[in-house]
Design a protein around this motif. Structure first.
Motif, PDB file in Angstrom:
ATOM      1  N   GLN A  72     -29.199 -46.122  10.793  1.00  0.00           N
ATOM      2  CA  GLN A  72     -28.472 -46.565   9.200  1.00  0.00           C
ATOM      3  C   GLN A  72     -29.991 -46.557   8.669  1.00  0.00           C
ATOM      4  OE1 GLN A  72     -26.643 -50.187   9.325  1.00  0.00           O
ATOM      5  NE2 GLN A  72     -28.691 -51.014   9.085  1.00  0.00           N
ATOM      6  N   LEU A  73     -29.567 -45.825   7.593  1.00  0.00           N
ATOM      7  CA  LEU A  73     -30.840 -45.372   6.148  1.00  0.00           C
ATOM      8  C   LEU A  73     -30.185 -46.224   5.119  1.00  0.00           C
ATOM      9  CD1 LEU A  73     -29.219 -42.258   7.383  1.00  0.00           C
ATOM     10  CD2 LEU A  73     -31.346 -41.823   6.738  1.00  0.00           C
ATOM     11  N   SER A  74     -31.303 -46.340   4.738  1.00  0.00           N
ATOM     12  CA  SER A  74     -31.724 -47.910   2.685  1.00  0.00           C
ATOM     13  C   SER A  74     -31.974 -46.464   2.422  1.00  0.00           C
ATOM     14  CB  SER A  74     -31.966 -48.748   2.936  1.00  0.00           C
ATOM     15  OG  SER A  74     -31.844 -49.469   1.818  1.00  0.00           O
TER      16      SER A  74
ATOM     17  N   SER B 128     -29.649 -56.053  19.295  1.00  0.00           N
ATOM     18  CA  SER B 128     -30.581 -56.176  18.313  1.00  0.00           C
ATOM     19  C   SER B 128     -29.411 -55.819  17.379  1.00  0.00           C
ATOM     20  CB  SER B 128     -31.488 -55.282  18.528  1.00  0.00           C
ATOM     21  OG  SER B 128     -31.107 -53.918  18.978  1.00  0.00           O
ATOM     22  N   PHE B 129     -29.922 -55.543  15.788  1.00  0.00           N
ATOM     23  CA  PHE B 129     -28.976 -54.559  14.824  1.00  0.00           C
ATOM     24  C   PHE B 129     -30.215 -54.737  13.841  1.00  0.00           C
ATOM     25  CE2 PHE B 129     -29.285 -60.005  14.117  1.00  0.00           C
ATOM     26  CZ  PHE B 129     -29.733 -59.752  12.677  1.00  0.00           C
ATOM     27  N   SER B 130     -29.447 -54.765  13.086  1.00  0.00           N
ATOM     28  CA  SER B 130     -30.077 -53.678  11.534  1.00  0.00           C
ATOM     29  C   SER B 130     -29.176 -54.188  10.486  1.00  0.00           C
ATOM     30  CB  SER B 130     -31.201 -52.758  11.286  1.00  0.00           C
ATOM     31  OG  SER B 130     -30.550 -51.680  11.640  1.00  0.00           O
TER      32      SER B 130
ATOM     33  N   GLN C 282     -25.900 -52.411  12.045  1.00  0.00           N
ATOM     34  CA  GLN C 282     -26.265 -51.553  13.020  1.00  0.00           C
ATOM     35  C   GLN C 282     -26.017 -52.363  13.869  1.00  0.00           C
ATOM     36  OE1 GLN C 282     -27.516 -47.046  13.047  1.00  0.00           O
ATOM     37  NE2 GLN C 282     -28.861 -48.636  13.637  1.00  0.00           N
ATOM     38  N   LEU C 283     -25.693 -52.218  15.003  1.00  0.00           N
ATOM     39  CA  LEU C 283     -25.595 -53.452  16.526  1.00  0.00           C
ATOM     40  C   LEU C 283     -25.562 -52.513  17.802  1.00  0.00           C
ATOM     41  CD1 LEU C 283     -22.728 -54.403  14.429  1.00  0.00           C
ATOM     42  CD2 LEU C 283     -24.294 -56.227  15.286  1.00  0.00           C
ATOM     43  N   SER C 284     -26.193 -52.910  18.414  1.00  0.00           N
ATOM     44  CA  SER C 284     -26.582 -52.278  19.795  1.00  0.00           C
ATOM     45  C   SER C 284     -26.768 -53.602  20.734  1.00  0.00           C
ATOM     46  CB  SER C 284     -28.418 -51.956  19.893  1.00  0.00           C
ATOM     47  OG  SER C 284     -28.368 -51.251  21.417  1.00  0.00           O
ATOM     48  N   HIS C 285     -25.346 -52.794  21.589  1.00  0.00           N
ATOM     49  CA  HIS C 285     -25.073 -53.299  22.647  1.00  0.00           C
ATOM     50  C   HIS C 285     -25.674 -53.826  24.266  1.00  0.00           C
ATOM     51  CE1 HIS C 285     -22.286 -55.616  18.964  1.00  0.00           C
ATOM     52  NE2 HIS C 285     -22.519 -56.831  20.367  1.00  0.00           N
ATOM     53  N   GLU C 286     -25.692 -54.212  24.858  1.00  0.00           N
ATOM     54  CA  GLU C 286     -25.864 -53.671  26.895  1.00  0.00           C
ATOM     55  C   GLU C 286     -25.014 -52.414  26.278  1.00  0.00           C
ATOM     56  OE1 GLU C 286     -25.181 -57.288  29.321  1.00  0.00           O
ATOM     57  OE2 GLU C 286     -26.609 -56.464  31.098  1.00  0.00           O
ATOM     58  N   GLY C 287     -25.669 -52.120  27.927  1.00  0.00           N
ATOM     59  CA  GLY C 287     -25.505 -50.964  27.954  1.00  0.00           C
ATOM     60  C   GLY C 287     -25.684 -49.407  26.761  1.00  0.00           C
TER      61      GLY C 287
ATOM     62  N   GLN D 112     -21.228 -49.683  13.704  1.00  0.00           N
ATOM     63  CA  GLN D 112     -21.996 -49.988  12.933  1.00  0.00           C
ATOM     64  C   GLN D 112     -20.958 -50.073  12.475  1.00  0.00           C
ATOM     65  OE1 GLN D 112     -23.169 -44.931  12.564  1.00  0.00           O
ATOM     66  NE2 GLN D 112     -24.907 -46.244  12.290  1.00  0.00           N
ATOM     67  N   VAL D 113     -21.008 -50.861  11.453  1.00  0.00           N
ATOM     68  CA  VAL D 113     -20.328 -51.980   9.992  1.00  0.00           C
ATOM     69  C   VAL D 113     -20.473 -51.417   8.642  1.00  0.00           C
ATOM     70  CG1 VAL D 113     -18.895 -53.258  12.101  1.00  0.00           C
ATOM     71  CG2 VAL D 113     -20.498 -54.329  10.653  1.00  0.00           C
ATOM     72  N   PHE D 114     -19.305 -52.326   8.141  1.00  0.00           N
ATOM     73  CA  PHE D 114     -19.896 -52.230   6.375  1.00  0.00           C
ATOM     74  C   PHE D 114     -18.735 -53.271   5.886  1.00  0.00           C
ATOM     75  CE2 PHE D 114     -19.564 -50.311   2.145  1.00  0.00           C
ATOM     76  CZ  PHE D 114     -21.054 -50.697   1.659  1.00  0.00           C
ATOM     77  N   GLY D 115     -19.508 -54.135   4.767  1.00  0.00           N
ATOM     78  CA  GLY D 115     -18.612 -54.411   3.929  1.00  0.00           C
ATOM     79  C   GLY D 115     -19.067 -54.422   2.509  1.00  0.00           C
ATOM     80  N   SER D 116     -17.844 -54.483   2.017  1.00  0.00           N
ATOM     81  CA  SER D 116     -17.840 -55.050   0.588  1.00  0.00           C
ATOM     82  C   SER D 116     -17.094 -55.841  -0.560  1.00  0.00           C
ATOM     83  CB  SER D 116     -18.443 -52.959  -0.385  1.00  0.00           C
ATOM     84  OG  SER D 116     -19.100 -52.921  -1.687  1.00  0.00           O
TER      85      SER D 116
END
Lengths: 318, 318
Positions: free
Chosen positions: A211-213, B192-194, B211-216, B221-225
């Motif tokens: 993910q880039l900004s 984790s997420f950013s 951007q999210l990372s789950h176990e394993g 990657q998600v987006f809202g606007s």
């Protein structure tokens, strides 16, 4: 020009088809350490050298096309330049920015043409999509997504994709395409990025999301995988609409979405698609250029630098 | 059951249409502080109270549907529960996990039914797509993308979407849908997420990528606007194929991609789509349940917690 091939796998065969369809360009010689006699039988019109050194010493060769595994690119490029040949090298041209810097130094000294074969940038559909996006037709561009995941059927621990010694991994192999589309719109230097990867048992990035900004709050989410198919689409989103490129790295068409209207644009490539890159290389060399303005050596350096930073962020994670 | 409406905007009108098509469920009363007399003219069969208090004091109302702006939800929910009503509250039910915890405490004490109206989870196409993804049909699920960006034509600084006092912002309004699809597959708690956002002049998140990372090593990657249209697709990627949901938050169909085969599944919703949620609420209450197993109060709490952490990461960035 007479072309010599170093490395001869799947990509080289497709490249060869394109080369054979460009007037004035000749597939002159292959170098093969392992299967010289088979290549001689299969391609009776092409000279076959049983070593890279032999091919590079051949005075009739003008330009060398390199498609060995990524880890050998740097040495192959340097050897070819030092032998006085122009060079087109498959992506990624190097596996560190240090390698690229070394190649640039050698290239500058040699006065020969050098380019990384990021063929996507030369495709008519891709170029037109980027041109239209940058023209402001979909407003101010704020967000890009691109995923390139494929499920390689023959992943072997010692194969080129999984083997760390051969510079395997999703980012080197396919992730560079999504990063290049982002660079085309926002440039190569994000303000910040974050990356996460699924590592293979051999320790390379099998799937990777980044993910880039970029300056001005411009955002991008990209993905690469050598173990899983994705939709392989890129979307460039602007304030007034978006451009969607299906199979963007081998683009032959794209869609411009504005409100409820969808304009479909078809711009197929010639032959197997490498024609456009080959024509650009031939044109540049004829004009005495040592780089192409469409993907120059600074692009290669910036690309390697970004890839390096991303991989470093993954492999140095706690 | 007799339903009372608190808040009556665009969503409430669509909800009303669905409610009117479910047997046994009646739109009984509206509460309006500003336009009671107009509503009386427009809906002669529905009782109109000129205050929320009046509606909540009406003994003939069994359940209250709340669709005020997000900032009022918590107080509206608590008042309705304390008045002895069951409650269905539009998403996001609260704008902090603390608010949700307070509502849960009040709900538990009241013994009444309470649910956040995350209608997507009740849609036949959405449920079937998730069921098939979880059944292993596309292999081990490793990656999800979902974007929900729309270009609101009437963004005003003091309107509900841009006004921080009304809990405006893309994540509250549309970003919760992509997060919910991720939760359906990977759960609510990423390792984790950013997140990165474009802020409006009023200081809310106008566009946001997470951007999210789950176990394993599972990734998303998600987006809202609220200022830009996206393709509004969700894709669930597994090792053996992927499921694509166009317009996923109001899903009526999806595609299962496996190799070169694409299976198209059509499962349209009834009326304006809220029927499925309404039927679930009615069924739960008939069975004496105080929560729906399909979107329970812990889902609301986990969702609010995640949203809160994401927004906090953005607004506390240097």
């Amino acid at each position: 020009m007479n072309w010599g091939f170093i490395g001869f796998g799947r990509i080289a065969r497709k490249f060869l088809s394109s080369l054979q369809s460009v007037q004035g360009e000749t597939a002159y010689a292959f170098a093969s350490r392992s299967n010289a006699s088979e290549l001689e039988k299969e391609f009776p019109d092409v000279k076959v050298h049983d070593s890279y050194e032999g091919l590079l010493a051949d005075p009739d060769i003008d330009i060398v096309y390199i498609s060995t595994t990524h880890n050998f690119h740097c040495q192959n490029v340097i050897d070819a330049l030092n032998a006085g040949k122009h060079v087109l090298c498959e992506k990624p041209m190097g596996i560190s920015s240090e390698e690229i810097e070394t190649m640039i130094t050698v290239a500058n000294k040699s006065g020969k043409f050098l380019m990384e074969a990021m063929w996507m940038r030369f495709l008519p559909a891709y170029r037109e999509a980027i041109r239209r996006a940058k023209s402001g037709e979909i407003g101010d561009i704020q967000y890009i997504t691109a995923s390139f995941g494929f499920n390689s059927p023959n992943l072997k621990p010692d194969g080129r994709l999984l083997n760390p010694d051969l510079a395997g991994g999703a980012l080197y192999d396919v992730g560079v395409y999504p990063l290049t589309i982002v660079s085309d719109i926002f440039g190569w230097q994000p303000d910040s990025f974050s990356a996460q990867a699924v590592l293979s048992e051999t320790g390379i990035d099998q799937s990777i999301q980044v993910q880039l900004s970029h300056e001005g709050g411009k955002m991008a989410q990209v993905f690469g995988s050598i173990a899983m198919n994705t939709n392989k689409e890129a979307c460039i989103y602007g304030s007034e609409g978006f451009i969607k490129l299906p199979l963007f790295w081998k683009a032959e068409n794209f869609e411009v979405h504005k409100g409820d209207s969808i304009e479909k644009v078809e711009l197929p490539f010639k032959s197997t698609g490498y024609v456009h890159e080959i024509e650009e290389v031939a044109k540049c060399i004829k004009q005495g250029k040592t780089e192409s303005p469409l993907f120059n050596l600074n692009d290669s350096l910036m690309s390697a630098n970004l890839v390096e930073r991303i991989l470093s962020s993954i492999f140095n994670q706690p």
